[in-house]
Design a protein around this motif. Structure first.
Motif, PDB file in Angstrom:
ATOM      1  N   GLU A  82       0.689  -1.103  -0.035  1.00 50.89           N
ATOM      2  CA  GLU A  82       0.062   0.072  -0.100  1.00 50.89           C
ATOM      3  C   GLU A  82       0.900   1.363   0.014  1.00 50.89           C
ATOM      4  O   GLU A  82       0.620   2.035  -0.773  1.00 50.89           O
ATOM      5  CB  GLU A  82      -0.785  -0.061   1.274  1.00 50.89           C
ATOM      6  N   ASN A  83       1.887   1.183   0.779  1.00 51.52           N
ATOM      7  CA  ASN A  83       2.667   2.208   0.809  1.00 51.52           C
ATOM      8  C   ASN A  83       3.653   2.671  -0.463  1.00 51.52           C
ATOM      9  O   ASN A  83       4.056   3.664  -0.818  1.00 51.52           O
ATOM     10  CB  ASN A  83       3.795   2.112   2.024  1.00 51.52           C
ATOM     11  N   SER A  84       3.804   1.467  -1.267  1.00 50.70           N
ATOM     12  CA  SER A  84       4.584   1.684  -2.424  1.00 50.70           C
ATOM     13  C   SER A  84       4.090   2.458  -3.440  1.00 50.70           C
ATOM     14  O   SER A  84       4.656   3.031  -4.440  1.00 50.70           O
ATOM     15  CB  SER A  84       4.853   0.216  -2.935  1.00 50.70           C
ATOM     16  N   GLY A  85       2.666   2.569  -3.454  1.00 52.01           N
ATOM     17  CA  GLY A  85       2.001   3.437  -4.334  1.00 52.01           C
ATOM     18  C   GLY A  85       1.779   2.519  -5.746  1.00 52.01           C
ATOM     19  O   GLY A  85       1.226   3.186  -6.760  1.00 52.01           O
ATOM     20  N   GLN A  86       2.059   1.206  -5.706  1.00 47.82           N
ATOM     21  CA  GLN A  86       1.851   0.521  -7.200  1.00 47.82           C
ATOM     22  C   GLN A  86       0.586  -0.053  -6.923  1.00 47.82           C
ATOM     23  O   GLN A  86       0.514  -0.387  -6.087  1.00 47.82           O
ATOM     24  CB  GLN A  86       3.328  -0.305  -7.244  1.00 47.82           C
ATOM     25  N   PRO A  87       0.079  -0.150  -8.198  1.00 47.23           N
ATOM     26  CA  PRO A  87      -1.300  -1.178  -8.292  1.00 47.23           C
ATOM     27  C   PRO A  87      -0.963  -2.742  -7.681  1.00 47.23           C
ATOM     28  O   PRO A  87       0.057  -3.109  -8.238  1.00 47.23           O
ATOM     29  CB  PRO A  87      -1.660  -0.901  -9.632  1.00 47.23           C
ATOM     30  N   PHE A  88      -1.860  -2.918  -7.040  1.00 44.53           N
ATOM     31  CA  PHE A  88      -1.883  -4.381  -6.786  1.00 44.53           C
ATOM     32  C   PHE A  88      -3.079  -5.112  -6.656  1.00 44.53           C
ATOM     33  O   PHE A  88      -4.114  -4.285  -6.505  1.00 44.53           O
ATOM     34  CB  PHE A  88      -0.880  -4.717  -5.699  1.00 44.53           C
ATOM     35  N   GLU A  89      -3.155  -6.483  -6.439  1.00 44.05           N
ATOM     36  CA  GLU A  89      -4.357  -7.078  -6.367  1.00 44.05           C
ATOM     37  C   GLU A  89      -3.943  -7.982  -4.974  1.00 44.05           C
ATOM     38  O   GLU A  89      -2.960  -8.334  -4.766  1.00 44.05           O
ATOM     39  CB  GLU A  89      -4.941  -7.929  -7.457  1.00 44.05           C
ATOM     40  N   VAL A  90      -5.224  -8.292  -4.268  1.00 45.15           N
ATOM     41  CA  VAL A  90      -5.101  -9.102  -3.000  1.00 45.15           C
ATOM     42  C   VAL A  90      -6.040 -10.318  -3.340  1.00 45.15           C
ATOM     43  O   VAL A  90      -7.084 -10.095  -3.534  1.00 45.15           O
ATOM     44  CB  VAL A  90      -5.486  -8.288  -1.972  1.00 45.15           C
ATOM     45  N   VAL A  91      -5.203 -11.506  -3.030  1.00 47.17           N
ATOM     46  CA  VAL A  91      -5.847 -12.807  -3.077  1.00 47.17           C
ATOM     47  C   VAL A  91      -5.843 -13.322  -1.533  1.00 47.17           C
ATOM     48  O   VAL A  91      -4.790 -13.480  -1.198  1.00 47.17           O
ATOM     49  CB  VAL A  91      -5.072 -14.099  -4.113  1.00 47.17           C
ATOM     50  N   LYS A  92      -7.161 -13.404  -1.143  1.00 48.02           N
ATOM     51  CA  LYS A  92      -7.166 -14.066   0.095  1.00 48.02           C
ATOM     52  C   LYS A  92      -7.276 -15.651   0.049  1.00 48.02           C
ATOM     53  O   LYS A  92      -8.406 -16.110  -0.372  1.00 48.02           O
ATOM     54  CB  LYS A  92      -8.503 -13.529   0.804  1.00 48.02           C
ATOM     55  N   TYR A  93      -6.249 -16.169  -0.030  1.00 51.13           N
ATOM     56  CA  TYR A  93      -6.191 -17.685  -0.259  1.00 51.13           C
ATOM     57  C   TYR A  93      -6.796 -18.649   0.513  1.00 51.13           C
ATOM     58  O   TYR A  93      -7.019 -19.889   0.074  1.00 51.13           O
ATOM     59  CB  TYR A  93      -4.375 -18.184  -0.632  1.00 51.13           C
ATOM     60  N   LEU A  94      -7.096 -18.139   1.491  1.00 51.30           N
ATOM     61  CA  LEU A  94      -8.059 -19.124   2.562  1.00 51.30           C
ATOM     62  C   LEU A  94      -9.479 -19.135   2.195  1.00 51.30           C
ATOM     63  O   LEU A  94      -9.882 -20.179   2.252  1.00 51.30           O
ATOM     64  CB  LEU A  94      -7.938 -18.677   4.003  1.00 51.30           C
ATOM     65  N   GLU A  95      -9.797 -18.151   1.598  1.00 50.25           N
ATOM     66  CA  GLU A  95     -11.145 -17.970   0.887  1.00 50.25           C
ATOM     67  C   GLU A  95     -11.289 -18.382  -0.329  1.00 50.25           C
ATOM     68  O   GLU A  95     -12.196 -18.835  -0.916  1.00 50.25           O
ATOM     69  CB  GLU A  95     -11.632 -16.487   0.877  1.00 50.25           C
ATOM     70  N   ASN A  96     -10.398 -18.054  -1.317  1.00 46.94           N
ATOM     71  CA  ASN A  96     -10.258 -18.612  -2.556  1.00 46.94           C
ATOM     72  C   ASN A  96      -8.930 -19.445  -2.700  1.00 46.94           C
ATOM     73  O   ASN A  96      -8.043 -19.143  -3.110  1.00 46.94           O
ATOM     74  CB  ASN A  96     -10.021 -17.241  -3.481  1.00 46.94           C
ATOM     75  N   GLN A  97      -9.277 -20.748  -2.459  1.00 49.83           N
ATOM     76  CA  GLN A  97      -8.204 -21.484  -2.506  1.00 49.83           C
ATOM     77  C   GLN A  97      -7.672 -21.949  -3.961  1.00 49.83           C
ATOM     78  O   GLN A  97      -8.087 -21.909  -4.567  1.00 49.83           O
ATOM     79  CB  GLN A  97      -8.892 -23.131  -1.753  1.00 49.83           C
ATOM     80  N   LEU A  98      -6.312 -22.043  -3.791  1.00 48.49           N
ATOM     81  CA  LEU A  98      -5.673 -22.144  -5.002  1.00 48.49           C
ATOM     82  C   LEU A  98      -5.613 -23.808  -5.205  1.00 48.49           C
ATOM     83  O   LEU A  98      -5.742 -24.489  -4.768  1.00 48.49           O
ATOM     84  CB  LEU A  98      -3.953 -22.025  -4.754  1.00 48.49           C
ATOM     85  N   SER A  99      -5.661 -23.918  -6.881  1.00 48.58           N
ATOM     86  CA  SER A  99      -5.642 -25.419  -7.193  1.00 48.58           C
ATOM     87  C   SER A  99      -4.142 -25.767  -7.320  1.00 48.58           C
ATOM     88  O   SER A  99      -3.259 -24.930  -6.955  1.00 48.58           O
ATOM     89  CB  SER A  99      -6.146 -25.147  -8.666  1.00 48.58           C
ATOM     90  N   PHE A 100      -4.227 -26.922  -7.469  1.00 48.53           N
ATOM     91  CA  PHE A 100      -2.851 -27.761  -7.664  1.00 48.53           C
ATOM     92  C   PHE A 100      -1.933 -27.258  -8.579  1.00 48.53           C
ATOM     93  O   PHE A 100      -0.737 -26.519  -8.247  1.00 48.53           O
ATOM     94  CB  PHE A 100      -3.099 -29.162  -8.030  1.00 48.53           C
ATOM     95  N   SER A 101      -2.432 -26.970  -9.736  1.00 46.73           N
ATOM     96  CA  SER A 101      -1.530 -26.250 -10.669  1.00 46.73           C
ATOM     97  C   SER A 101      -1.422 -24.721 -10.539  1.00 46.73           C
ATOM     98  O   SER A 101      -0.017 -24.308 -10.641  1.00 46.73           O
ATOM     99  CB  SER A 101      -2.211 -26.255 -12.176  1.00 46.73           C
ATOM    100  N   GLU A 102      -1.988 -23.879  -9.839  1.00 45.63           N
ATOM    101  CA  GLU A 102      -1.838 -22.555  -9.562  1.00 45.63           C
ATOM    102  C   GLU A 102      -0.937 -22.648  -8.235  1.00 45.63           C
ATOM    103  O   GLU A 102       0.195 -21.549  -8.196  1.00 45.63           O
ATOM    104  CB  GLU A 102      -3.239 -21.791  -8.843  1.00 45.63           C
ATOM    105  N   LEU A 103      -0.740 -23.597  -7.445  1.00 47.75           N
ATOM    106  CA  LEU A 103       0.145 -23.703  -6.438  1.00 47.75           C
ATOM    107  C   LEU A 103       1.577 -24.099  -7.173  1.00 47.75           C
ATOM    108  O   LEU A 103       2.606 -23.744  -6.573  1.00 47.75           O
ATOM    109  CB  LEU A 103      -0.361 -24.293  -5.277  1.00 47.75           C
ATOM    110  N   LYS A 104       1.424 -25.062  -7.743  1.00 55.61           N
ATOM    111  CA  LYS A 104       2.437 -25.483  -8.215  1.00 55.61           C
ATOM    112  C   LYS A 104       3.152 -24.488  -9.283  1.00 55.61           C
ATOM    113  O   LYS A 104       4.625 -24.332  -9.251  1.00 55.61           O
ATOM    114  CB  LYS A 104       2.382 -26.629  -9.326  1.00 55.61           C
ATOM    115  N   ASN A 105       2.624 -23.563  -9.889  1.00 58.09           N
ATOM    116  CA  ASN A 105       3.113 -22.551 -10.581  1.00 58.09           C
ATOM    117  C   ASN A 105       3.777 -21.366  -9.565  1.00 58.09           C
ATOM    118  O   ASN A 105       4.813 -20.954  -9.860  1.00 58.09           O
ATOM    119  CB  ASN A 105       2.111 -21.936 -11.610  1.00 58.09           C
ATOM    120  N   LEU A 106       3.023 -21.154  -8.589  1.00 66.83           N
ATOM    121  CA  LEU A 106       3.924 -20.191  -7.491  1.00 66.83           C
ATOM    122  C   LEU A 106       4.848 -20.865  -7.134  1.00 66.83           C
ATOM    123  O   LEU A 106       5.984 -20.084  -6.977  1.00 66.83           O
ATOM    124  CB  LEU A 106       2.744 -20.197  -6.286  1.00 66.83           C
ATOM    125  N   ILE A 107       5.115 -21.837  -6.832  1.00 65.32           N
ATOM    126  CA  ILE A 107       6.556 -22.546  -6.165  1.00 65.32           C
ATOM    127  C   ILE A 107       7.542 -22.491  -7.231  1.00 65.32           C
ATOM    128  O   ILE A 107       8.477 -22.017  -6.941  1.00 65.32           O
ATOM    129  CB  ILE A 107       5.950 -24.138  -5.754  1.00 65.32           C
TER     130      ILE A 107
END
Length: 113
Positions: free
Chosen positions: A21-46
């Protein structure tokens, strides 16, 4: 676009969000406990993090200690455990394009924003 995988109940995750928020850059928030990641999404993050799946696990969580600790598991089995139990995922995770960091400590976020 910067993305933060965020748990509002976690102090370190809130610190990461505040830094963005302090950086002033645009960003999005993903509340991953509410919007669970799929196997492929998590594998991609890793892959973007450049870590082993086990390095993303919160090993002090009760579910890890009771269900998984001491077991020999493949990387895919560890990822599946995190998909099934998202509380096991270390947080926050910040992604900017092809780069990602675990925001612990929060200044790690500065490396990619």
């Amino acid at each position: 676009m910067i993305t933060i995988y965020h748990n509002p109940r976690c102090r370190k995750s809130r610190e990461g969000l505040q830094l963005l928020e302090n950086s002033g850059q645009p960003f999005e928030v993903v509340k991953y406990l509410e919007n669970q990641l799929s196997f492929s999404e998590l594998k991609n993050l890793i892959k973007k993090l450049g870590v082993k799946p086990e390095d993303l696990v919160r090993k002090n969580e009760a579910i890890w200690k009771s269900e998984y600790k001491g077991k020999i598991m493949t990387d895919d089995e560890i990822i599946e455990a995190m998909v099934t139990n998202p509380k096991l995922i270390e947080r926050p995770i910040i992604v900017n394009g092809k780069k990602a960091r675990i925001g612990r400590p929060a200044d790690k976020i500065l490396e990619i924003i």
